[in-house]
Design a protein around this motif. Structure first.
Motif, PDB file in Angstrom:
ATOM      1  N   ALA A 208       0.836  -1.207   0.000  1.00 55.39           N
ATOM      2  CA  ALA A 208       0.000   0.000   0.000  1.00 55.39           C
ATOM      3  C   ALA A 208       0.871   1.259   0.000  1.00 55.39           C
ATOM      4  CB  ALA A 208      -0.927   0.000   1.215  1.00 55.39           C
ATOM      5  N   ALA A 209       0.267   2.378  -0.371  1.00 51.72           N
ATOM      6  CA  ALA A 209       0.959   3.662  -0.328  1.00 51.72           C
ATOM      7  C   ALA A 209       1.117   4.116   1.121  1.00 51.72           C
ATOM      8  CB  ALA A 209       0.179   4.705  -1.124  1.00 51.72           C
ATOM      9  N   ALA A 210       2.165   4.891   1.370  1.00 51.55           N
ATOM     10  CA  ALA A 210       2.438   5.342   2.736  1.00 51.55           C
ATOM     11  C   ALA A 210       1.453   6.409   3.203  1.00 51.55           C
ATOM     12  CB  ALA A 210       3.865   5.875   2.821  1.00 51.55           C
ATOM     13  N   ASN A 211       0.787   7.075   2.287  1.00 51.98           N
ATOM     14  CA  ASN A 211      -0.152   8.157   2.640  1.00 51.98           C
ATOM     15  C   ASN A 211      -1.604   7.751   2.365  1.00 51.98           C
ATOM     16  OD1 ASN A 211       0.110   8.086  -0.110  1.00 51.98           O
ATOM     17  ND2 ASN A 211       0.202  10.307  -0.389  1.00 51.98           N
ATOM     18  N   LEU A 212      -1.891   6.472   2.438  1.00 57.80           N
ATOM     19  CA  LEU A 212      -3.236   5.993   2.119  1.00 57.80           C
ATOM     20  C   LEU A 212      -4.256   6.517   3.131  1.00 57.80           C
ATOM     21  CD1 LEU A 212      -4.694   4.003   0.144  1.00 57.80           C
ATOM     22  CD2 LEU A 212      -4.409   2.256   1.898  1.00 57.80           C
ATOM     23  N   VAL A 213      -5.399   6.947   2.634  1.00 61.46           N
ATOM     24  CA  VAL A 213      -6.501   7.371   3.496  1.00 61.46           C
ATOM     25  C   VAL A 213      -7.454   6.189   3.648  1.00 61.46           C
ATOM     26  CG1 VAL A 213      -8.433   8.960   3.780  1.00 61.46           C
ATOM     27  CG2 VAL A 213      -6.288   9.757   2.745  1.00 61.46           C
ATOM     28  N   ILE A 214      -7.675   5.752   4.884  1.00 59.18           N
ATOM     29  CA  ILE A 214      -8.539   4.605   5.137  1.00 59.18           C
ATOM     30  C   ILE A 214      -9.724   5.052   5.992  1.00 59.18           C
ATOM     31  CG2 ILE A 214      -6.583   3.027   4.976  1.00 59.18           C
ATOM     32  CD1 ILE A 214      -6.671   2.740   8.006  1.00 59.18           C
ATOM     33  N   PRO A 215     -10.795   4.260   6.022  1.00 64.19           N
ATOM     34  CA  PRO A 215     -11.961   4.648   6.830  1.00 64.19           C
ATOM     35  C   PRO A 215     -11.614   4.750   8.318  1.00 64.19           C
ATOM     36  CG  PRO A 215     -12.541   2.904   5.287  1.00 64.19           C
ATOM     37  CD  PRO A 215     -11.051   3.035   5.235  1.00 64.19           C
ATOM     38  N   ALA A 216     -12.430   5.504   9.022  1.00 65.15           N
ATOM     39  CA  ALA A 216     -12.205   5.684  10.450  1.00 65.15           C
ATOM     40  C   ALA A 216     -12.433   4.379  11.200  1.00 65.15           C
ATOM     41  CB  ALA A 216     -13.150   6.767  10.986  1.00 65.15           C
ATOM     42  N   ARG A 217     -11.607   4.154  12.205  1.00 59.93           N
ATOM     43  CA  ARG A 217     -11.786   2.986  13.060  1.00 59.93           C
ATOM     44  C   ARG A 217     -12.862   3.295  14.100  1.00 59.93           C
ATOM     45  NH1 ARG A 217      -6.964  -0.942  14.986  1.00 59.93           N
ATOM     46  NH2 ARG A 217      -8.277  -2.752  15.403  1.00 59.93           N
ATOM     47  N   LEU A 218     -13.767   2.347  14.304  1.00 60.26           N
ATOM     48  CA  LEU A 218     -14.891   2.544  15.209  1.00 60.26           C
ATOM     49  C   LEU A 218     -14.593   1.969  16.582  1.00 60.26           C
ATOM     50  CD1 LEU A 218     -17.694   1.608  12.652  1.00 60.26           C
ATOM     51  CD2 LEU A 218     -16.766   3.875  13.195  1.00 60.26           C
ATOM     52  N   ALA A 219     -15.468   2.252  17.538  1.00 59.45           N
ATOM     53  CA  ALA A 219     -15.239   1.833  18.917  1.00 59.45           C
ATOM     54  C   ALA A 219     -15.160   0.319  19.065  1.00 59.45           C
ATOM     55  CB  ALA A 219     -16.345   2.388  19.819  1.00 59.45           C
ATOM     56  N   ASP A 220     -15.842  -0.419  18.202  1.00 62.72           N
ATOM     57  CA  ASP A 220     -15.821  -1.877  18.299  1.00 62.72           C
ATOM     58  C   ASP A 220     -14.624  -2.495  17.585  1.00 62.72           C
ATOM     59  OD1 ASP A 220     -16.471  -1.520  15.655  1.00 62.72           O
ATOM     60  OD2 ASP A 220     -18.328  -2.675  15.699  1.00 62.72           O
ATOM     61  N   GLY A 221     -13.686  -1.659  17.095  1.00 59.23           N
ATOM     62  CA  GLY A 221     -12.506  -2.160  16.418  1.00 59.23           C
ATOM     63  C   GLY A 221     -12.702  -2.366  14.938  1.00 59.23           C
ATOM     64  N   SER A 222     -13.924  -2.185  14.427  1.00 62.86           N
ATOM     65  CA  SER A 222     -14.184  -2.335  13.004  1.00 62.86           C
ATOM     66  C   SER A 222     -13.960  -0.990  12.312  1.00 62.86           C
ATOM     67  CB  SER A 222     -15.608  -2.843  12.773  1.00 62.86           C
ATOM     68  OG  SER A 222     -15.832  -3.144  11.422  1.00 62.86           O
ATOM     69  N   TYR A 223     -14.369  -0.915  11.061  1.00 63.99           N
ATOM     70  CA  TYR A 223     -14.145   0.302  10.273  1.00 63.99           C
ATOM     71  C   TYR A 223     -15.429   0.711   9.546  1.00 63.99           C
ATOM     72  CZ  TYR A 223      -9.206  -0.308  11.189  1.00 63.99           C
ATOM     73  OH  TYR A 223      -7.993  -0.436  11.822  1.00 63.99           O
ATOM     74  N   ALA A 224     -15.528   1.993   9.278  1.00 66.74           N
ATOM     75  CA  ALA A 224     -16.719   2.550   8.634  1.00 66.74           C
ATOM     76  C   ALA A 224     -16.634   2.321   7.124  1.00 66.74           C
ATOM     77  CB  ALA A 224     -16.851   4.028   8.958  1.00 66.74           C
ATOM     78  N   THR A 225     -16.781   1.077   6.708  1.00 70.21           N
ATOM     79  CA  THR A 225     -16.734   0.753   5.278  1.00 70.21           C
ATOM     80  C   THR A 225     -18.103   1.015   4.655  1.00 70.21           C
ATOM     81  OG1 THR A 225     -17.486  -1.557   5.345  1.00 70.21           O
ATOM     82  CG2 THR A 225     -15.185  -1.135   5.949  1.00 70.21           C
ATOM     83  N   PRO A 226     -18.183   1.075   3.323  1.00 69.82           N
ATOM     84  CA  PRO A 226     -19.488   1.301   2.685  1.00 69.82           C
ATOM     85  C   PRO A 226     -20.443   0.124   2.824  1.00 69.82           C
ATOM     86  CG  PRO A 226     -17.765   0.987   1.041  1.00 69.82           C
ATOM     87  CD  PRO A 226     -17.077   1.094   2.350  1.00 69.82           C
ATOM     88  N   ASN A 227     -19.971  -0.988   3.358  1.00 66.21           N
ATOM     89  CA  ASN A 227     -20.833  -2.162   3.520  1.00 66.21           C
ATOM     90  C   ASN A 227     -21.330  -2.354   4.949  1.00 66.21           C
ATOM     91  OD1 ASN A 227     -20.470  -3.082   0.767  1.00 66.21           O
ATOM     92  ND2 ASN A 227     -18.375  -3.563   1.356  1.00 66.21           N
ATOM     93  N   ARG A 228     -21.060  -1.402   5.791  1.00 65.93           N
ATOM     94  CA  ARG A 228     -21.454  -1.522   7.188  1.00 65.93           C
ATOM     95  C   ARG A 228     -22.883  -1.026   7.389  1.00 65.93           C
ATOM     96  NH1 ARG A 228     -18.974  -1.995  12.247  1.00 65.93           N
ATOM     97  NH2 ARG A 228     -20.083  -0.924  13.924  1.00 65.93           N
ATOM     98  N   ASP A 229     -23.672  -1.849   8.058  1.00 68.80           N
ATOM     99  CA  ASP A 229     -25.036  -1.459   8.467  1.00 68.80           C
ATOM    100  C   ASP A 229     -25.917  -1.056   7.292  1.00 68.80           C
ATOM    101  OD1 ASP A 229     -24.379  -1.938  11.121  1.00 68.80           O
ATOM    102  OD2 ASP A 229     -23.777   0.140  11.499  1.00 68.80           O
ATOM    103  N   VAL A 230     -25.814  -1.752   6.175  1.00 71.01           N
ATOM    104  CA  VAL A 230     -26.717  -1.470   5.063  1.00 71.01           C
ATOM    105  C   VAL A 230     -27.972  -2.334   5.196  1.00 71.01           C
ATOM    106  CG1 VAL A 230     -24.848  -0.797   3.517  1.00 71.01           C
ATOM    107  CG2 VAL A 230     -25.589  -3.173   3.579  1.00 71.01           C
ATOM    108  N   PHE A 231     -29.102  -1.837   4.702  1.00 70.72           N
ATOM    109  CA  PHE A 231     -30.341  -2.610   4.804  1.00 70.72           C
ATOM    110  C   PHE A 231     -30.319  -3.745   3.780  1.00 70.72           C
ATOM    111  CE2 PHE A 231     -31.061   0.816   1.847  1.00 70.72           C
ATOM    112  CZ  PHE A 231     -31.897   0.319   0.863  1.00 70.72           C
ATOM    113  N   ALA A 232     -31.201  -4.738   3.959  1.00 67.58           N
ATOM    114  CA  ALA A 232     -31.112  -6.008   3.230  1.00 67.58           C
ATOM    115  C   ALA A 232     -31.065  -5.851   1.703  1.00 67.58           C
ATOM    116  CB  ALA A 232     -32.248  -6.937   3.646  1.00 67.58           C
ATOM    117  N   PRO A 233     -31.969  -5.082   1.076  1.00 66.80           N
ATOM    118  CA  PRO A 233     -31.877  -4.951  -0.385  1.00 66.80           C
ATOM    119  C   PRO A 233     -30.567  -4.320  -0.835  1.00 66.80           C
ATOM    120  CG  PRO A 233     -34.039  -4.274   0.376  1.00 66.80           C
ATOM    121  CD  PRO A 233     -33.189  -4.427   1.594  1.00 66.80           C
ATOM    122  N   ALA A 234     -30.057  -3.345  -0.069  1.00 70.48           N
ATOM    123  CA  ALA A 234     -28.778  -2.733  -0.417  1.00 70.48           C
ATOM    124  C   ALA A 234     -27.645  -3.742  -0.276  1.00 70.48           C
ATOM    125  CB  ALA A 234     -28.516  -1.515   0.461  1.00 70.48           C
ATOM    126  N   ALA A 235     -27.747  -4.629   0.718  1.00 73.27           N
ATOM    127  CA  ALA A 235     -26.726  -5.668   0.887  1.00 73.27           C
ATOM    128  C   ALA A 235     -26.670  -6.571  -0.336  1.00 73.27           C
ATOM    129  CB  ALA A 235     -27.008  -6.482   2.147  1.00 73.27           C
TER     130      ALA A 235
END
Length: 222
Positions: free
Chosen positions: A44-71
């Motif tokens: 990876a690049a040294a200056n890569l921007v990644i999603p924020a880390r959440l309190a549960d240790g996971s990350y705010a990816t675009p696939n987090r907490d989406v409703f069933a049809p969106a999944a």
């Protein structure tokens, strides 16, 4: 009257010359070079921007907490990227079967996801496709997507609403694992490290010894 003279030049407090030499040797020893930190994980690049880390240790990816049809629609996007980018013809074949078996569920998922995003649907999908195509994660993504595409192509048509969410979480895991490795590398790379020599010594060398040895005395009468 007596004059008492004590020769101090030959006095010692119990510490040998070898002790002094040992201290000087330690003091003059070069400081160890700071530990080198390897480059970013997975090329990876040294200056890569990644999603924020959440309190549960996971990350705010675009696939987090989406409703069933969106999944379901996000899962379709993942298989599409895998069919195009992964060096495995079996993925494309599984993806085509997936589209055929689940065409009605996917049509409904598209309609509802588009309604949810409104005018932002196309930009959101572009970000999603770019997310799945991240080069540092590609090898692990392809391995996961390949196995999962085979499974999803064999789901009953009615299984999509319940199966899409867990399947999407599985396909997202390689990205979460990569972000965790990247965060660990960044923490190590930015941790403060010593930049100069440090004096260390044995405390026993400087222990007080009241015994006086050596010297001479001279007495004179007046």
């Amino acid at each position: 009257m007596f004059v008492f003279a004590l020769g101090l030049g030959a006095c010692s407090t119990g510490s040998s010359r070898s002790d002094v030499a040992a201290v000087q040797s330690v003091a003059n020893a070069p400081a160890p070079a700071p530990a080198r930190v390897a480059g970013p994980p997975d090329g990876a690049a040294a200056n890569l921007v990644i999603p924020a880390r959440l309190a549960d240790g996971s990350y705010a990816t675009p696939n987090r907490d989406v409703f069933a049809p969106a999944a379901a629609w996000h899962l379709r996007a993942a298989f599409n990227v895998a069919a195009l980018n992964c060096n495995d013809p079996a993925i494309a074949a599984a993806y085509n079967r997936f589209l055929t078996v689940h065409r009605r569920a996917l049509a409904d998922a598209h309609r509802r996801a588009a309604a949810f995003h409104g005018a932002g649907f196309d930009p959101a999908m572009t970000r999603l496709y770019n997310y799945f195509a991240q080069p540092p994660v590609l090898a692990r993504f392809c391995a996961t997507a390949g196995a999962l595409a085979q499974e999803a192509a064999n789901w009953p048509a009615a299984a999509m609403p319940d199966a899409a969410g867990p399947a999407l979480a599985r396909i997202d895991q390689p990205f979460i694992d990569f972000y965790a490795r990247y965060d660990a590398w960044r923490a190590a790379a930015t941790a403060p490290r010593p930049t100069g020599p440090r004096l260390t010594y044995q405390a026993s060398i400087f222990a007080f010894d009241p015994t006086v040895t050596g010297g001479s005395e001279a007495l004179a009468a007046r």
